[in-house]
Design a protein around this motif. Structure first.
Motif, PDB file in Angstrom:
ATOM      1  N   PRO A   1       0.834  -1.210   0.000  1.00 26.93           N
ATOM      2  CA  PRO A   1       0.000   0.000   0.000  1.00 26.93           C
ATOM      3  C   PRO A   1       0.866   1.256   0.000  1.00 26.93           C
ATOM      4  CG  PRO A   1      -0.828  -1.599   1.591  1.00 26.93           C
ATOM      5  CD  PRO A   1       0.497  -2.112   1.121  1.00 26.93           C
ATOM      6  N   SER A   2       0.377   2.285  -0.690  1.00 20.81           N
ATOM      7  CA  SER A   2       1.133   3.519  -0.866  1.00 20.81           C
ATOM      8  C   SER A   2       0.374   4.693  -0.270  1.00 20.81           C
ATOM      9  CB  SER A   2       1.387   3.763  -2.359  1.00 20.81           C
ATOM     10  OG  SER A   2       1.902   5.046  -2.582  1.00 20.81           O
ATOM     11  N   PHE A   3       1.111   5.647   0.272  1.00 20.87           N
ATOM     12  CA  PHE A   3       0.495   6.869   0.774  1.00 20.87           C
ATOM     13  C   PHE A   3       0.413   7.945  -0.310  1.00 20.87           C
ATOM     14  CE2 PHE A   3       1.367   4.775   4.749  1.00 20.87           C
ATOM     15  CZ  PHE A   3       0.303   5.161   5.555  1.00 20.87           C
ATOM     16  N   THR A   4       0.770   7.573  -1.529  1.00 22.29           N
ATOM     17  CA  THR A   4       0.567   8.411  -2.706  1.00 22.29           C
ATOM     18  C   THR A   4      -0.436   7.714  -3.614  1.00 22.29           C
ATOM     19  OG1 THR A   4       2.836   9.239  -2.591  1.00 22.29           O
ATOM     20  CG2 THR A   4       1.663   9.525  -4.676  1.00 22.29           C
ATOM     21  N   LEU A   5      -1.459   8.434  -4.061  1.00 20.58           N
ATOM     22  CA  LEU A   5      -2.475   7.816  -4.906  1.00 20.58           C
ATOM     23  C   LEU A   5      -1.847   7.313  -6.203  1.00 20.58           C
ATOM     24  CD1 LEU A   5      -5.499   7.200  -5.249  1.00 20.58           C
ATOM     25  CD2 LEU A   5      -5.724   9.429  -6.388  1.00 20.58           C
ATOM     26  N   GLU A   6      -2.050   6.039  -6.516  1.00 24.72           N
ATOM     27  CA  GLU A   6      -1.489   5.452  -7.729  1.00 24.72           C
ATOM     28  C   GLU A   6      -2.378   4.298  -8.177  1.00 24.72           C
ATOM     29  OE1 GLU A   6       2.375   4.213  -6.319  1.00 24.72           O
ATOM     30  OE2 GLU A   6       1.648   2.187  -5.886  1.00 24.72           O
ATOM     31  N   GLY A   7      -2.250   3.963  -9.441  1.00 26.34           N
ATOM     32  CA  GLY A   7      -3.039   2.864  -9.951  1.00 26.34           C
ATOM     33  C   GLY A   7      -2.609   2.450 -11.338  1.00 26.34           C
ATOM     34  N   LYS A   8      -3.147   1.317 -11.782  1.00 28.19           N
ATOM     35  CA  LYS A   8      -2.776   0.783 -13.083  1.00 28.19           C
ATOM     36  C   LYS A   8      -3.881  -0.150 -13.560  1.00 28.19           C
ATOM     37  CE  LYS A   8       0.643  -2.125 -13.170  1.00 28.19           C
ATOM     38  NZ  LYS A   8       2.027  -2.648 -13.136  1.00 28.19           N
ATOM     39  N   ALA A   9      -4.096  -0.176 -14.870  1.00 28.31           N
ATOM     40  CA  ALA A   9      -5.029  -1.114 -15.479  1.00 28.31           C
ATOM     41  C   ALA A   9      -4.388  -1.695 -16.723  1.00 28.31           C
ATOM     42  CB  ALA A   9      -6.351  -0.427 -15.829  1.00 28.31           C
ATOM     43  N   GLU A  10      -4.718  -2.937 -17.010  1.00 26.41           N
ATOM     44  CA  GLU A  10      -4.119  -3.641 -18.146  1.00 26.41           C
ATOM     45  C   GLU A  10      -5.139  -4.596 -18.742  1.00 26.41           C
ATOM     46  OE1 GLU A  10      -0.924  -7.283 -18.604  1.00 26.41           O
ATOM     47  OE2 GLU A  10      -0.429  -5.639 -17.241  1.00 26.41           O
ATOM     48  N   ILE A  11      -5.245  -4.576 -20.062  1.00 29.51           N
ATOM     49  CA  ILE A  11      -6.135  -5.488 -20.786  1.00 29.51           C
ATOM     50  C   ILE A  11      -5.329  -6.163 -21.888  1.00 29.51           C
ATOM     51  CG2 ILE A  11      -8.179  -5.682 -22.262  1.00 29.51           C
ATOM     52  CD1 ILE A  11      -8.919  -5.117 -19.442  1.00 29.51           C
ATOM     53  N   SER A  12      -5.476  -7.497 -22.007  1.00 34.42           N
ATOM     54  CA  SER A  12      -4.828  -8.247 -23.080  1.00 34.42           C
ATOM     55  C   SER A  12      -5.868  -9.112 -23.771  1.00 34.42           C
ATOM     56  CB  SER A  12      -3.707  -9.141 -22.530  1.00 34.42           C
ATOM     57  OG  SER A  12      -2.694  -8.385 -21.904  1.00 34.42           O
ATOM     58  N   VAL A  13      -5.762  -9.213 -25.092  1.00 34.65           N
ATOM     59  CA  VAL A  13      -6.606 -10.120 -25.873  1.00 34.65           C
ATOM     60  C   VAL A  13      -5.700 -10.847 -26.858  1.00 34.65           C
ATOM     61  CG1 VAL A  13      -8.717  -8.760 -25.656  1.00 34.65           C
ATOM     62  CG2 VAL A  13      -7.153  -8.304 -27.545  1.00 34.65           C
ATOM     63  N   GLY A  14      -6.101 -12.070 -27.234  1.00 36.64           N
ATOM     64  CA  GLY A  14      -5.285 -12.837 -28.159  1.00 36.64           C
ATOM     65  C   GLY A  14      -6.065 -13.960 -28.796  1.00 36.64           C
ATOM     66  N   ASN A  15      -5.376 -14.765 -29.572  1.00 38.70           N
ATOM     67  CA  ASN A  15      -6.031 -15.905 -30.213  1.00 38.70           C
ATOM     68  C   ASN A  15      -6.393 -16.943 -29.155  1.00 38.70           C
ATOM     69  OD1 ASN A  15      -3.294 -16.673 -29.768  1.00 38.70           O
ATOM     70  ND2 ASN A  15      -3.415 -18.203 -31.389  1.00 38.70           N
ATOM     71  N   LEU A  16      -7.069 -17.987 -29.562  1.00 41.05           N
ATOM     72  CA  LEU A  16      -7.620 -19.006 -28.660  1.00 41.05           C
ATOM     73  C   LEU A  16      -8.568 -18.389 -27.640  1.00 41.05           C
ATOM     74  CD1 LEU A  16      -4.415 -21.156 -27.948  1.00 41.05           C
ATOM     75  CD2 LEU A  16      -6.239 -21.615 -29.605  1.00 41.05           C
ATOM     76  N   GLY A  17      -9.154 -17.247 -28.005  1.00 43.40           N
ATOM     77  CA  GLY A  17     -10.090 -16.593 -27.097  1.00 43.40           C
ATOM     78  C   GLY A  17      -9.441 -16.047 -25.841  1.00 43.40           C
ATOM     79  N   PHE A  18      -8.140 -15.738 -25.889  1.00 41.98           N
ATOM     80  CA  PHE A  18      -7.415 -15.279 -24.700  1.00 41.98           C
ATOM     81  C   PHE A  18      -7.881 -13.894 -24.292  1.00 41.98           C
ATOM     82  CE2 PHE A  18      -3.785 -12.950 -22.837  1.00 41.98           C
ATOM     83  CZ  PHE A  18      -3.532 -13.758 -21.736  1.00 41.98           C
ATOM     84  N   LYS A  19      -8.223 -13.755 -23.012  1.00 47.98           N
ATOM     85  CA  LYS A  19      -8.580 -12.464 -22.432  1.00 47.98           C
ATOM     86  C   LYS A  19      -7.926 -12.416 -21.046  1.00 47.98           C
ATOM     87  CE  LYS A  19     -13.202 -12.771 -24.495  1.00 47.98           C
ATOM     88  NZ  LYS A  19     -13.118 -14.230 -24.769  1.00 47.98           N
ATOM     89  N   GLN A  20      -7.255 -11.320 -20.789  1.00 48.01           N
ATOM     90  CA  GLN A  20      -6.645 -11.147 -19.471  1.00 48.01           C
ATOM     91  C   GLN A  20      -6.764  -9.689 -19.068  1.00 48.01           C
ATOM     92  OE1 GLN A  20      -2.200 -11.385 -18.626  1.00 48.01           O
ATOM     93  NE2 GLN A  20      -2.890 -13.255 -17.612  1.00 48.01           N
ATOM     94  N   GLY A  21      -7.163  -9.479 -17.850  1.00 45.32           N
ATOM     95  CA  GLY A  21      -7.272  -8.127 -17.334  1.00 45.32           C
ATOM     96  C   GLY A  21      -6.668  -8.031 -15.955  1.00 45.32           C
ATOM     97  N   LYS A  22      -6.040  -6.910 -15.670  1.00 45.20           N
ATOM     98  CA  LYS A  22      -5.449  -6.662 -14.355  1.00 45.20           C
ATOM     99  C   LYS A  22      -5.719  -5.211 -13.981  1.00 45.20           C
ATOM    100  CE  LYS A  22      -1.574  -9.836 -15.199  1.00 45.20           C
ATOM    101  NZ  LYS A  22      -0.083  -9.960 -15.251  1.00 45.20           N
ATOM    102  N   ALA A  23      -5.946  -4.973 -12.717  1.00 41.70           N
ATOM    103  CA  ALA A  23      -6.113  -3.610 -12.240  1.00 41.70           C
ATOM    104  C   ALA A  23      -5.676  -3.534 -10.793  1.00 41.70           C
ATOM    105  CB  ALA A  23      -7.569  -3.150 -12.377  1.00 41.70           C
ATOM    106  N   SER A  24      -5.129  -2.405 -10.402  1.00 42.37           N
ATOM    107  CA  SER A  24      -4.762  -2.169  -9.010  1.00 42.37           C
ATOM    108  C   SER A  24      -4.870  -0.696  -8.712  1.00 42.37           C
ATOM    109  CB  SER A  24      -3.341  -2.667  -8.731  1.00 42.37           C
ATOM    110  OG  SER A  24      -2.391  -1.922  -9.470  1.00 42.37           O
ATOM    111  N   ILE A  25      -5.167  -0.397  -7.478  1.00 44.67           N
ATOM    112  CA  ILE A  25      -5.239   0.988  -7.033  1.00 44.67           C
ATOM    113  C   ILE A  25      -4.772   1.042  -5.591  1.00 44.67           C
ATOM    114  CG2 ILE A  25      -7.667   0.826  -6.303  1.00 44.67           C
ATOM    115  CD1 ILE A  25      -7.944   3.754  -7.330  1.00 44.67           C
ATOM    116  N   SER A  26      -4.069   2.119  -5.257  1.00 43.33           N
ATOM    117  CA  SER A  26      -3.537   2.264  -3.907  1.00 43.33           C
ATOM    118  C   SER A  26      -3.502   3.733  -3.539  1.00 43.33           C
ATOM    119  CB  SER A  26      -2.132   1.667  -3.813  1.00 43.33           C
ATOM    120  OG  SER A  26      -1.632   1.735  -2.488  1.00 43.33           O
ATOM    121  N   GLY A  27      -3.681   3.992  -2.259  1.00 45.11           N
ATOM    122  CA  GLY A  27      -3.627   5.373  -1.802  1.00 45.11           C
ATOM    123  C   GLY A  27      -3.938   5.480  -0.326  1.00 45.11           C
TER     124      GLY A  27
END
Length: 797
Positions: free
Chosen positions: A169-195
């Protein structure tokens, strides 16, 4: 699941994209992946923060950027970056992790033994290898430590440790989001937020989800199997109680629920069994043929239900108190594991075994108390560790209408009657308790500015109790349902006798307890500011175990309790190393030589029963693993970085005179009951392993900020390895090389867009091969992933 995740990601990701402040992703490398640009890598391998090049250990580091951009989102992929790491899995429960060829025997998992490679997440020990099959969630850094680590880590680990650190955890507001798509129906998502929630309270939340179609098509059910389906959630709350006391409360939930897991037809290797009882004759007698004899057609016709629901979670409370002279750390943790499988254990489209499952529930509690102090002359770490585990498995195996013809001798008239084995059921109840306690410590004496002496010691106590109960029910010749027993009124019924030879009942209870003392000594010398040499000797132990997969029976059906328990492994480990940097720290070269002798090595062997491949443990005399490792990384400019890591490992049985024979020497009336495999290779270990990568970037102002286009290539190679406990002429997996490419753009505002291709040359390769029940010569295999490709978009603030 993906829809739910995308909703979460879109809500969390909106402010990420609007923000304009995040440091640029560092180009990936292996040993230098934690490189901040000055040649220095920060690690916590010795339970304190220090530079990698100052640590007299063989340790490799991967930071978050390396993990993300090389697609190493779980340990399965991590092994492509770490040549000394081997990971094998037919499903989450039947998984094993080895370092330098040792850690856990390749094959069926036995819950009554310890793992030799420890998995730690935020300093919490994970007792289940199943955790290694999960996707990483909000990872900061991964350290792979090679060699015994019992004098520094809570649980005794004789082969090494995987130390995973998530983002705090961070005392500075921060965050990230990530989306991936690919063949074979691949879907991946990631997200994080801290503050911050207040001046003294900070929070961090992370979520990840992955979905992908299976790579094998099941013609019997008209769907794809061996897919991916994962959801992980992690949260942490940091309370700065005082200027000197930090308290972190963490929790996580992880769920895999894919349509999995299938091993498909990979070949036939004649055994010494009678010809009419081997795969070609048995399949012809029932008019059966597999959809394809080429495993890389990726076709199967398995008719039993497949499931691999794997759920893990838990909570931990970590307190870190700065006492001035040193730091006192307390880590209290509770974890659980719920495993709900369903398998097709006959590996064919015939209704031989229609149900095979062993659902398991496990809980574990750990408590570690550790004090670390750094001084001008003496540094030391001392700790206490307690562990308790409870496990309960309630499984079943059911035979189908094709079982009689497949499992009984064709000369027996009963083999022509499907009713004899149809509905034969074994209900299993397995209970296990495991407790251990340890005191450990390690001291570093700075004899001079250049010479350090580092002794360590650990005293450990283990106690295990286990109970195995398999109740078998079948149909007697008079049509009534009866218990299948070795005594009683139906004991001589011909149907019951036949059923007893397929699924024999058994019950036993046993226990194990032992003390052991581990110790080690390391001497390191700084030849110069950028060159350090070290030498290590360690005496380590891997706890004894209990056979919880059942044991062989004598002719009267009495369990052979002489093999119910397994003695501890005794490990003598020797290592020398050289850590160097040159060219103004732009290049790093680390070299390691190791030699490990193991007495009473714990190996899984098979009892050769017709219908079930029952694995049980035995002490295999003496094993030796020795070899050399080299890690090289270079960053000649901000535009280029490259790495290569290589490992040579010779892991052999030095003495194993009563080993199970390979399939080609088994099954006949004159086949030897055991074989001497002294001098043969251990399974799952490639002599030569290599990983490599390079990345180039070109500064390109775009989208209103400073950025760069980049192209990266990474790959790995493993030479052939044995996939059977006793090396077989049929069961060597051929060596293979995998290569991956990525091309993208990233900027200083946290935007990163890149396309990727993995296994770019679409290499056909096997992850492992396996013998199948009954010694019919049928060999099952697990093909590795074909070429995959896709696009990833990341944004953050």
């Amino acid at each position: 699941m993906i829809a739910r995740f995308l909703l979460l990601a879109s809500v969390a990701g909106a402010p990420f994209i609007a923000s304009s402040a995040q440091a640029q992703d560092a180009p990936p490398a292996t040993e230098a992946s934690g490189d901040r640009g000055d040649g220095n890598i920060v690690v916590t391998a010795r339970r304190r923060v220090e530079q990698l090049q100052d640590v007299p250990l063989a340790v490799s580091v991967l930071n978050a950027q390396t993990i993300e951009q090389t697609g190493s989102y779980n340990v399965t992929r991590l092994q492509q970056l770490q040549p000394s790491l081997q990971f094998f899995s037919t499903n989450p429960r039947n998984s094993s992790i080895n370092i330098r060829g040792i850690g856990a025997p390749l094959g069926l998992t036995n819950d009554g033994i310890e793992q030799g490679v420890g998995i730690y997440v935020d300093q919490v020990y994970y007792n289940r290898v199943a955790a290694a099959t999960l996707d990483f969630v909000d990872i900061q850094q991964i350290e792979v430590l090679r060699g015994p680590q019992g004098t520094l880590y809570g649980k005794n680990t004789t082969a090494g440790a995987i130390n995973i650190t998530t983002k705090a955890p961070s005392f500075t507001l921060e965050g990230k989001a990530e989306i991936s798509v690919g063949n074979l129906g691949f879907k991946q998502g990631k997200a994080s937020i801290s503050g911050p929630l207040s001046d003294t309270l900070a929070i961090r939340l992370g979520v990840a989800a992955t979905s992908r179609n299976g790579t094998i098509y099941n013609v019997a059910t008209d769907d794809h199997v061996n897919g991916q389906d994962f959801l992980g959630i992690r949260g942490a709350l940091l309370w700065k109680a005082t200027d000197n006391l930090d308290i972190t409360l963490s929790g996580d939930f992880n769920l895999q629920n894919p349509n999995c897991c299938a091993q498909i037809y990979a070949g036939y290797g004649p055994t010494q069994r009678a010809t009419n009882r081997q795969y070609p004759a048995l399949s012809a007698a029932q008019g059966y043929s597999v959809p394809s004899t080429n495993p890389y057609d990726r076709l199967t016709d398995l008719d039993a239900t497949l499931n691999a629901r794997n759920e893990l979670g838990g909570a931990s409370l970590r307190a870190e108190w700065d006492l001035g002279a040193g730091t006192l750390t307390s880590i209290t943790a509770w974890r659980y594991w719920a495993w709900d499988p369903s398998n097709d254990r006959d590996f064919t489209g015939l209704p031989i075994t229609t149900k095979s499952q062993n659902p398991t529930r496990q809980t574990q509690w750990t408590q570690e108390l550790r004090y670390a102090q750094t001084g001008d002359t003496i540094d030391f770490v001392a700790g206490l560790f307690g562990f308790h585990q409870k496990l309960h498995t309630t499984g079943s195996q059911v035979q189908g209408p094709a079982a009689s013809a497949w499992l009984l001798n064709p000369t027996n008239a009963l083999s022509q009657n499907p009713a004899v084995l149809d509905g034969l059921t074994a209900d299993n109840d397995i209970r296990f308790k495991n407790s251990s306690a340890a005191a450990f410590g390690q001291l570093t004496w700075h004899v001079t500015d250049r010479l350090d002496i580092q002794p360590g010691v650990r005293i450990n106590y283990d106690k295990k109790t286990g109970e195995y109960n398999s109740v078998v029910t079948g149909t007697a010749s008079d049509g009534t349902r009866q218990l299948v027993l070795f005594s009683g009124p139906y004991a001589s019924d011909p149907w019951i006798v036949a059923q007893r030879g397929v699924l024999p009942p058994q019950y036993f209870k046993t226990s194990f307890s032992d003390w052991n003392l581990s110790y080690g000594l390391t001497a390191s010398y700084k030849v110069s500011d950028v060159v350090m040499a070290y030498a290590t000797y360690s005496k380590a132990f891997k706890s004894g175990g209990i056979n919880l997969n059942g044991v062989p029976l004598d002719s009267a059906g009495v369990p052979q309790l002489s093999v119910a328990n397994v003695k501890p492994e005794t490990v003598d480990h020797y290592e020398i190393g050289l850590k160097t940097q040159f060219w103004d720290r732009k290049a790093t070269l680390n070299l390691t030589g190791f030699w490990t002798d193991i007495q009473d090595y714990q190996a899984i062997v098979n009892n050769g029963q017709n219908a079930v491949l029952r694995g049980y443990l035995a002490n295999a005399g003496k094993v030796r693993t020795r070899g050399a490792e080299a890690d090289f990384s270079i960053r000649p400019s901000e535009r280029v970085n490259a790495y290569t890591s290589a490992s040579y490992t010779e892991a052999t049985y030095r003495t194993f005179t009563n080993a199970p024979c390979p399939p080609e020497l088994s099954g006949g009336s004159s086949s030897p009951p055991t074989c001497d495999i002294s001098g043969q290779l251990l399974p799952g270990v490639s002599k030569w392993s290599l990983s490599y990568g390079v990345e180039f970037n070109v500064p390109t102002p775009l989208f209103g900020g400073d950025g760069e286009f980049y192209i990266g290539w990474d790959g790995s190679y493993r030479s052939k390895f044995s996939s059977n406990a006793s090396r077989s002429i049929y069961m060597d997996v051929k060596g293979y090389a995998l290569n991956n490419l990525r091309l993208g753009f990233r900027n200083d505002d946290g935007l990163n867009i890149y396309g990727w291709v993995r296994n770019i040359f679409d290499k056909d390769y096997m992850e492992l091969l396996a013998t199948t029940p009954g010694n019919t010569g049928l060999i099952a295999g697990q093909p590795g992933d074909p070429r995959t490709y896709g696009l990833t978009i990341k944004a953050g603030f």
